[in-house]
Design a protein around this motif. Structure first.
Motif, short mmCIF file in Angstrom:
data_model
loop_
_atom_site.label_atom_id
_atom_site.label_comp_id
_atom_site.label_asym_id
_atom_site.label_seq_id
_atom_site.Cartn_x
_atom_site.Cartn_y
_atom_site.Cartn_z
N MET A 1 0.86 -1.19 0.00
CA MET A 1 0.00 0.00 0.00
C MET A 1 0.89 1.23 0.00
SD MET A 1 -3.09 1.18 0.06
CE MET A 1 -4.49 0.51 0.96
N LEU A 2 0.66 2.09 -1.00
CA LEU A 2 1.34 3.39 -1.04
C LEU A 2 0.50 4.37 -0.25
CD1 LEU A 2 2.40 4.25 -4.69
CD2 LEU A 2 3.89 4.11 -2.71
N LYS A 3 1.12 5.18 0.60
CA LYS A 3 0.34 6.15 1.39
C LYS A 3 1.07 7.48 1.44
CE LYS A 3 -2.03 3.26 4.80
NZ LYS A 3 -2.14 2.99 6.23
N ALA A 4 0.30 8.56 1.31
CA ALA A 4 0.88 9.89 1.50
C ALA A 4 1.10 10.10 2.99
CB ALA A 4 -0.07 10.94 0.96
N ALA A 5 2.29 10.58 3.37
CA ALA A 5 2.61 10.78 4.80
C ALA A 5 1.62 11.73 5.46
CB ALA A 5 4.04 11.30 4.95
N LEU B 1 3.84 0.07 -9.84
CA LEU B 1 4.40 0.90 -8.77
C LEU B 1 4.94 2.24 -9.25
CD1 LEU B 1 4.96 1.03 -5.72
CD2 LEU B 1 7.20 0.07 -6.17
N GLY B 2 5.70 2.21 -10.35
CA GLY B 2 6.30 3.45 -10.86
C GLY B 2 5.27 4.53 -11.09
N LYS B 3 4.23 4.17 -11.84
CA LYS B 3 3.15 5.13 -12.16
C LYS B 3 2.43 5.59 -10.90
CE LYS B 3 0.48 3.32 -15.48
NZ LYS B 3 0.98 2.31 -16.41
N ALA B 4 2.11 4.61 -10.04
CA ALA B 4 1.34 4.92 -8.83
C ALA B 4 2.13 5.85 -7.90
CB ALA B 4 1.00 3.63 -8.09
N SER C 1 2.11 10.86 -5.31
CA SER C 1 2.97 11.88 -4.72
C SER C 1 2.52 13.27 -5.19
CB SER C 1 4.43 11.62 -5.11
OG SER C 1 5.25 12.57 -4.48
N LYS C 2 2.19 13.37 -6.48
CA LYS C 2 1.71 14.66 -7.04
C LYS C 2 0.38 15.06 -6.39
CE LYS C 2 3.77 15.23 -11.62
NZ LYS C 2 4.19 13.92 -12.16
N ARG C 3 -0.53 14.09 -6.26
CA ARG C 3 -1.83 14.39 -5.64
C ARG C 3 -1.67 14.88 -4.20
NH1 ARG C 3 -6.54 10.40 -5.37
NH2 ARG C 3 -7.82 12.25 -5.17
N ALA C 4 -0.79 14.19 -3.47
CA ALA C 4 -0.57 14.56 -2.07
C ALA C 4 0.03 15.96 -1.98
CB ALA C 4 0.35 13.54 -1.40
N GLU C 5 0.93 16.27 -2.90
CA GLU C 5 1.53 17.61 -2.95
C GLU C 5 0.45 18.66 -3.17
OE1 GLU C 5 4.11 20.37 -2.50
OE2 GLU C 5 5.10 18.44 -2.75
N THR C 6 -0.47 18.36 -4.09
CA THR C 6 -1.56 19.29 -4.42
C THR C 6 -2.51 19.47 -3.24
OG1 THR C 6 -1.45 18.50 -6.69
CG2 THR C 6 -3.42 19.74 -6.10
N PHE C 7 -2.91 18.36 -2.62
CA PHE C 7 -3.93 18.43 -1.56
C PHE C 7 -3.37 18.87 -0.22
CE2 PHE C 7 -6.58 16.08 -4.45
CZ PHE C 7 -7.87 16.45 -4.09
N LYS D 1 5.44 13.65 0.31
CA LYS D 1 6.18 12.50 0.85
C LYS D 1 5.30 11.25 0.90
CE LYS D 1 8.07 13.99 4.82
NZ LYS D 1 7.83 15.43 4.99
N MET D 2 5.89 10.13 0.48
CA MET D 2 5.14 8.87 0.45
C MET D 2 5.83 7.84 1.32
SD MET D 2 2.78 9.61 -1.75
CE MET D 2 2.03 7.99 -1.98
N PHE D 3 5.03 6.91 1.87
CA PHE D 3 5.67 5.73 2.43
C PHE D 3 4.92 4.48 2.03
CE2 PHE D 3 2.93 6.94 5.90
CZ PHE D 3 2.67 5.80 6.64
N ILE D 4 5.54 3.34 2.26
CA ILE D 4 5.02 2.07 1.74
C ILE D 4 4.86 1.09 2.88
CG2 ILE D 4 5.58 0.06 0.28
CD1 ILE D 4 7.17 1.84 -1.51
N GLU D 5 3.76 0.34 2.87
CA GLU D 5 3.65 -0.74 3.83
C GLU D 5 3.06 -1.97 3.16
OE1 GLU D 5 -0.31 0.54 6.30
OE2 GLU D 5 1.57 1.46 6.89
N LYS D 6 3.28 -3.10 3.78
CA LYS D 6 2.72 -4.36 3.30
C LYS D 6 1.20 -4.24 3.34
CE LYS D 6 2.79 -8.92 2.56
NZ LYS D 6 2.49 -9.10 1.16
N LEU D 7 0.53 -4.68 2.29
CA LEU D 7 -0.94 -4.62 2.27
C LEU D 7 -1.50 -5.87 2.94
CD1 LEU D 7 -3.59 -3.32 1.32
CD2 LEU D 7 -3.29 -4.49 -0.86
N ILE D 8 -2.30 -5.68 3.98
CA ILE D 8 -2.99 -6.80 4.64
C ILE D 8 -4.27 -7.04 3.85
CG2 ILE D 8 -3.95 -7.66 6.82
CD1 ILE D 8 -0.94 -6.88 6.98
N GLU D 9 -4.37 -8.19 3.21
CA GLU D 9 -5.53 -8.43 2.33
C GLU D 9 -6.75 -8.90 3.12
OE1 GLU D 9 -4.83 -9.02 -1.93
OE2 GLU D 9 -3.45 -10.56 -1.22
N ASN D 10 -7.92 -8.46 2.64
CA ASN D 10 -9.20 -8.79 3.27
C ASN D 10 -9.20 -8.55 4.78
OD1 ASN D 10 -10.32 -9.66 0.86
ND2 ASN D 10 -9.40 -11.69 1.10
#
Length: 452
Positions: A157-161, A178-181, A186-192, A197-206
């Motif tokens: 999961m990509l998340k804006a800090a 991943l590259g595109k995402a 990052s651009k969206r987070a900058e705008t909003f 800044k982004m960070f990444i974590e393991k996605l827990i499914e369901n």
């Protein structure tokens, strides 16, 4: 001595909710409102009301200077921030304190720490609270993101800090995505948020989304008031909440409660707060975030514990010692809350407009939290939630039956609402079985729309 007069820096149903407890405690209330909210019920329910600006939030409900000016002029001693708006603004909490008033919530530095996802993860790992495997620092580039994702294994999961409300969040399943995402979010987070800044974590499914309610005073005492299950969401916003969780074992509940109290102790937390966890199919639980305020769904906790959380907030803020002891708290029955939105039940788009009818189900164990009345105009400026319906039963089955009956008697005309969606969720076999994962809406509700 509890306060004699407080200002509520919020609007809608939560302002009305705080006013209700204040009346029971003989505390005078001061409401603030925007031009769009002049006819809102809470404005008339408060002892005093002040217009603070135009409809847009940055010209009214987010205008700290105007709110503080009204607090001073009205002789308020404290400010209750409600939820949303300024409730998790460390700057607001700081300025309230500097103005010689009491902020009804935790200390500004705790709000700031928990509002920063990276700092929050660090604090939780120090407190020995389980966290999802992820980066402790912001990820500098798409290339760096790639090697991290490969080491965790997909999905990630990509998340804006600095994110919130689902903005700057995306599940990623491959190197190609991943590259595109990374660049896009990052651009969206900058705008909003002014911070890319982004960070990444393991996605827990369901996963399930299960949170623990905590309450702490300024004297080192703290309790948890058990869990709420809030897995049914659309667009990362909760729609149905219940307490207790239909699936949690007594042992996991105990462990999660202990983890929540460890977090409180580590932070030196005071007032009401909620620690949100993701829980996987094996009942492993991982810290998601801490909400340093009262939650929208606090009524289900009140219904199963008999504790008025707003009253406790006011008592703690006025420096009283917490009167509750952990061993005195127990779960009584089962409560369910649904959020009623002025929105199209098929597209989830807001549906502002003039209400022409609002007919409410009445009866024992049915509770309403209302932002509107039958002649209200729902404005496009704010969150489209107009009401909450809460029921309590001896068992989960009883609560489901009562909720289904109540929803069938609930009538809203003049605008679109999500009542049909709520009826379908509550009466769905998978809901009755307790299969309430965060994918519930896409798995079980959205397919019913295409079948029409």
């Amino acid at each position: 001595m509890v306060f004699t007069k407080i200002l509520i820096a919020n609007r809608g149903e939560i302002a009305a909710r705080v006013i209700r407890t204040c009346k029971q405690m003989n505390i005078s209330t001061v409401a603030v409102y925007s031009e769009a909210d002049q006819e809102a019920p809470y404005v008339k329910e408060a002892d005093e009301s002040y217009l603070i600006g135009k409809p847009r939030v940055n010209e009214s409900y987010l205008n700290i200077d105007k709110i503080l000016k009204v607090a001073k002029e009205s002789g308020s001693e404290a400010i209750h921030p409600g939820y949303g708006l300024l409730s998790e603004s460390a700057e607001f909490a700081e300025k309230v304190t500097q103005a010689g008033l009491v902020f009804i919530g935790p200390r500004p530095e705790v709000i700031a720490k928990m509002g920063d996802k990276i700092a929050a993860r660090h604090e939780m790992s120090q407190a020995d609270v389980p966290i999802v495997p992820g980066t402790d620092e912001a990820v500098a580039s798409a290339e760096a993101a790639l090697s991290i994702a490969q080491s965790f294994g997909y999905p990630v999961m990509l998340k804006a800090a600095a994110g919130g409300g689902g903005i700057g969040m995306q599940a990623v399943y491959s190197d190609e995505e991943l590259g595109k995402a990374f660049e896009g979010n990052s651009k969206r987070a900058e705008t909003f948020f002014g911070d890319g800044k982004m960070f990444i974590e393991k996605l827990i499914e369901n996963p399930r989304h299960i949170e623990m309610q905590v309450l702490a005073d300024h004297h080192g005492n703290a309790v948890h008031l058990f869990e709420r299950e809030c897995s049914i969401q659309r667009r990362h916003q909760k729609v149905v909440e219940e307490a207790p969780s239909p699936v949690l074992s007594e042992e996991t509940r105990r462990q999660m409660g202990e983890s929540a109290l460890k977090a409180v102790e580590r932070l030196g937390y005071s007032n009401a707060g909620t620690i949100e966890f993701l829980v996987d199919e094996q009942e492993n639980y991982y810290f998601l975030e801490m909400n340093t305020r009262l939650q929208v769904e606090h009524p289900v906790t009140e219904e199963i514990t008999g504790v008025d959380l707003v009253e406790q907030q006011l008592r703690v803020a006025s420096d009283e010692v917490l009167s509750l002891k952990q061993e005195d708290l127990s779960i009584q029955g089962h409560a369910i809350e649904v959020r009623i939105y002025a929105e199209d039940p098929n597209t989830f788009y807001p549906s502002p407009g003039q209400l022409t009818k609002l007919e409410l189900p009445e009866g024992e164990n049915i509770r309403h939290e209302l932002a509107v009345n039958g002649s209200s105009k729902v404005t496009p400026f704010y969150d489209p939630m107009i009401a909450k319906l809460v029921v309590h039963g001896e068992t989960r089955e009883q609560a489901i039956d009562l909720m289904a009956q109540a929803l069938h008697k609930y009538e809203i005309e003049g605008i679109k609402s999500n009542l049909t969606m709520l009826k379908r969720i509550i009466t769905h076999d998978q809901f009755k079985k307790g299969n309430t994962k965060t994918t519930f809406i896409q798995d079980y509700y959205l397919p019913t729309l295409t079948n029409q």
